[in-house]
Design an enzyme around this catalytic site. Sequence first.
Site, PDB file in Angstrom:
ATOM      1  N   ASP A  78       0.702  -1.144  -0.651  1.00  0.00           N
ATOM      2  CA  ASP A  78       0.361   0.039  -0.081  1.00  0.00           C
ATOM      3  C   ASP A  78       0.898   1.086   0.283  1.00  0.00           C
ATOM      4  O   ASP A  78       0.790   2.575  -0.540  1.00  0.00           O
ATOM      5  CB  ASP A  78      -0.961   0.187   1.289  1.00  0.00           C
ATOM      6  CG  ASP A  78      -1.938  -0.295   1.145  1.00  0.00           C
ATOM      7  OD1 ASP A  78      -2.508  -1.578   0.423  1.00  0.00           O
ATOM      8  OD2 ASP A  78      -3.229  -0.973   1.649  1.00  0.00           O
ATOM      9  N   ASP A 120      -1.100  -5.272   4.765  1.00  0.00           N
ATOM     10  CA  ASP A 120      -2.975  -4.907   5.033  1.00  0.00           C
ATOM     11  C   ASP A 120      -3.925  -5.660   3.990  1.00  0.00           C
ATOM     12  O   ASP A 120      -4.866  -6.376   4.986  1.00  0.00           O
ATOM     13  CB  ASP A 120      -2.853  -3.260   4.242  1.00  0.00           C
ATOM     14  CG  ASP A 120      -1.991  -2.292   4.834  1.00  0.00           C
ATOM     15  OD1 ASP A 120      -1.016  -2.720   5.247  1.00  0.00           O
ATOM     16  OD2 ASP A 120      -2.332  -1.063   4.824  1.00  0.00           O
ATOM     17  N   CYS A 191       4.635  -2.046   7.935  1.00  0.00           N
ATOM     18  CA  CYS A 191       5.930  -0.821   8.793  1.00  0.00           C
ATOM     19  C   CYS A 191       5.237  -0.980   9.786  1.00  0.00           C
ATOM     20  O   CYS A 191       4.312  -0.780  10.297  1.00  0.00           O
ATOM     21  CB  CYS A 191       5.118   1.004   7.898  1.00  0.00           C
ATOM     22  SG  CYS A 191       5.618   0.595   5.662  1.00  0.00           S
ATOM     23  N   GLU A 442      -6.636   4.896  -1.027  1.00  0.00           N
ATOM     24  CA  GLU A 442      -6.319   5.276   0.671  1.00  0.00           C
ATOM     25  C   GLU A 442      -5.866   7.076   0.084  1.00  0.00           C
ATOM     26  O   GLU A 442      -4.865   6.905  -0.356  1.00  0.00           O
ATOM     27  CB  GLU A 442      -4.947   4.193   1.494  1.00  0.00           C
ATOM     28  CG  GLU A 442      -5.897   3.266   2.184  1.00  0.00           C
ATOM     29  CD  GLU A 442      -4.357   2.625   3.045  1.00  0.00           C
ATOM     30  OE1 GLU A 442      -3.179   2.927   2.871  1.00  0.00           O
ATOM     31  OE2 GLU A 442      -4.528   1.455   3.041  1.00  0.00           O
ATOM     32  N   SER A 468      -5.051   5.360   4.930  1.00  0.00           N
ATOM     33  CA  SER A 468      -4.044   4.464   5.635  1.00  0.00           C
ATOM     34  C   SER A 468      -4.108   4.035   6.986  1.00  0.00           C
ATOM     35  O   SER A 468      -5.178   5.112   7.812  1.00  0.00           O
ATOM     36  CB  SER A 468      -2.454   5.087   5.137  1.00  0.00           C
ATOM     37  OG  SER A 468      -1.954   4.669   6.670  1.00  0.00           O
TER      38      SER A 468
HETATM   39  C1  LIG Z   1       1.086   2.530   4.018  1.00  0.00           C
HETATM   40  C2  LIG Z   1       0.270   1.785   4.784  1.00  0.00           C
HETATM   41  C3  LIG Z   1       1.087   2.464   6.268  1.00  0.00           C
HETATM   42  O1  LIG Z   1       0.430   0.269   4.866  1.00  0.00           O
HETATM   43  C4  LIG Z   1      -0.764   1.734   4.834  1.00  0.00           C
HETATM   44  O2  LIG Z   1      -1.208   2.027   3.342  1.00  0.00           O
HETATM   45  C5  LIG Z   1      -1.769   1.382   5.902  1.00  0.00           C
HETATM   46  O3  LIG Z   1      -3.208   1.101   5.691  1.00  0.00           O
HETATM   47  O4  LIG Z   1      -1.456   1.364   7.202  1.00  0.00           O
HETATM   48 MG   LIG Z   2      -3.333   0.407   3.787  1.00  0.00          MG
END
Ligand SMILES: CC(C)(O)[C@@H](O)C(=O)O
Ligand SMILES: [Mg+2]
Length: 553
Positions: A78, A120, A191, A442, A468
């Site tokens: 994502d 995700d 992340c 997103e 996100s």
């Molecule tokens: C890129 C991310 C931070 O992963 C986002 O896509 C999310 O939904 O948290």
């Molecule tokens: Mg995401």
Amino acid sequence: MRSDAMKKGVKRAPHRSLLKALGLTNDEIKRPIIGIAGSFNEIIPGHMHLRTIMEAVKAGVRLAGGVPMEFNTIGVCDGLAMNHDGMKASLPTREIIADSIEATGIGMPFDGIVFIPNCDKIVPGMLIGAARLNVPSIFVSGGAMLAGRVNNKKIGLSNVFEDVGKYENGKITDTELEEVENNACPTCGSCSGMYTANTMNCLTEALGMGMPGNGTIPAVYSERIRLAKEVGMQILNLVKEDIRPKDIMTRAAFLNAVAVDMALGGSTNTALHLTAIANYTGVEFSLDDFEVMSHKVPHLCLLSPAGPDFMEDLYHAGGVTAVMKELAENGVLNTTAMTVALKTQAELIENARIKNERVIRKFNAPVHKTGGLAILKGNLAKDGSVVKEGAVSKEMLVHSGPAKVYNSEEDAVDAILHKEIEKGDVIVIRYEGPKGGPGMREMLTPTSSIAGMGLDKDVALITDGRFSGATRGASIGHISPEAAEGGVIAAVENGDIIEIDIPNRKISLKVDDKIIKERLKKLPKFKVETEYSFLKRYSENVTSADKGAVFKK
Ligand SMILES: CC(C)(O)[C@@H](O)C(=O)O
Ligand SMILES: [Mg+2]
């Protein structure tokens, strides 16, 4: 054995021939065959190390007397798909992942399946696939990325997105931006904040489909390899006891997942994914359950993007089991729920404890008295919308302001970066819903640009798209019905007053009902604009965000 369909009796001599071509011995053929649904690829930083997890799972399966058979599914990052057409494919991949798992599991009669997701859409896609197949299953995720550090301060991906806004506003130099870019994502793993992937991996634990540690053990810790081995061994026990996903993913399990979501301050995407998984599990569950739970469970953890902590801090503070124990002791968790550990949640949390009360607050001393997510309704969102209340500054909890309307994410971002947004405005981004986008993108770039430009205490953003997990501020998404379905959001005009009242769960367009109806009547019939047949098919078959954006029955 389910796998007997492809290996037992005279008629299966040709099949055994093929199994032997795979290198299996007669002894192995007689053993339980365990499908290992992996998602390794060289695209997603959260998936680049999944071969290591896969090998550990396979070692565990063999240690316990099973025969592992690896297969893989797709996935997109994502972060890399953000703010361009690529993001239109992201949510739709969830259904492809679910379908690919289901198809492989129908075609190949495995006795049990171990799932290895991380980012995700792969987590909910695999959970949906597991629910539909309903073959004994267990999950182990790839684990979270460590936080980066700049000037001795922890940072994550959300900081890089927000620093673009700071840079465009002349608040930081290109050298400073580059330092953040170089350090924000220091390892493999999903992340590092309480973004969507990590939220879903924590909720997998709360649902009972993953073992303790699944959500929070960092990707680079050897403990995760040991967890993967345990999971590989445990699938044989699940096969023996014939415990299946639908025995675990009960209504009680979904309510536990929402409770944990509220305490963690999870990603708004869980409103889509839990609803979708429940739909395919046959459990009655809706946005109303989020709303009810948000008043029962306080927000206990202030993780990025809402606060200074990262997944590694949650891990060291005791992880999901410590959060669940705090919830159980305050009567908001169903501790009789069964888990893939073949123990109840009560047994799993017995020895858990909060090791850092700053990171996991006590129930009676929370960050916020209500849960991290709130469901808002009103004439603008008859069927619901969602906001991460735990990441909204208190100045914006109640806000009323004039609409600035954009029919795509790109138009909105241009306006924000060209400083066309004024304090008090409510930015409306529409035709970005599941059907309209198509694919429900997103909106991290617009929400981070607002935050980075220092407007997050003055400007709200509403959309029929989604966010996100790294989004913060008064960002209200999943407005249902969406513009492409003739939702009231399609009738908003520049300058109309929009009223947002998060504590009272309301979102309204202050325009006379009759005028709204007239405006909606005048709109041309929505026609999907995409050159891709896959996305066109998606747009035609997808339901509303409040239903989890699942396919029509
Ligand atoms: C890129 C991310 C931070 O992963 C986002 O896509 C999310 O939904 O948290
Ligand atoms: Mg995401």
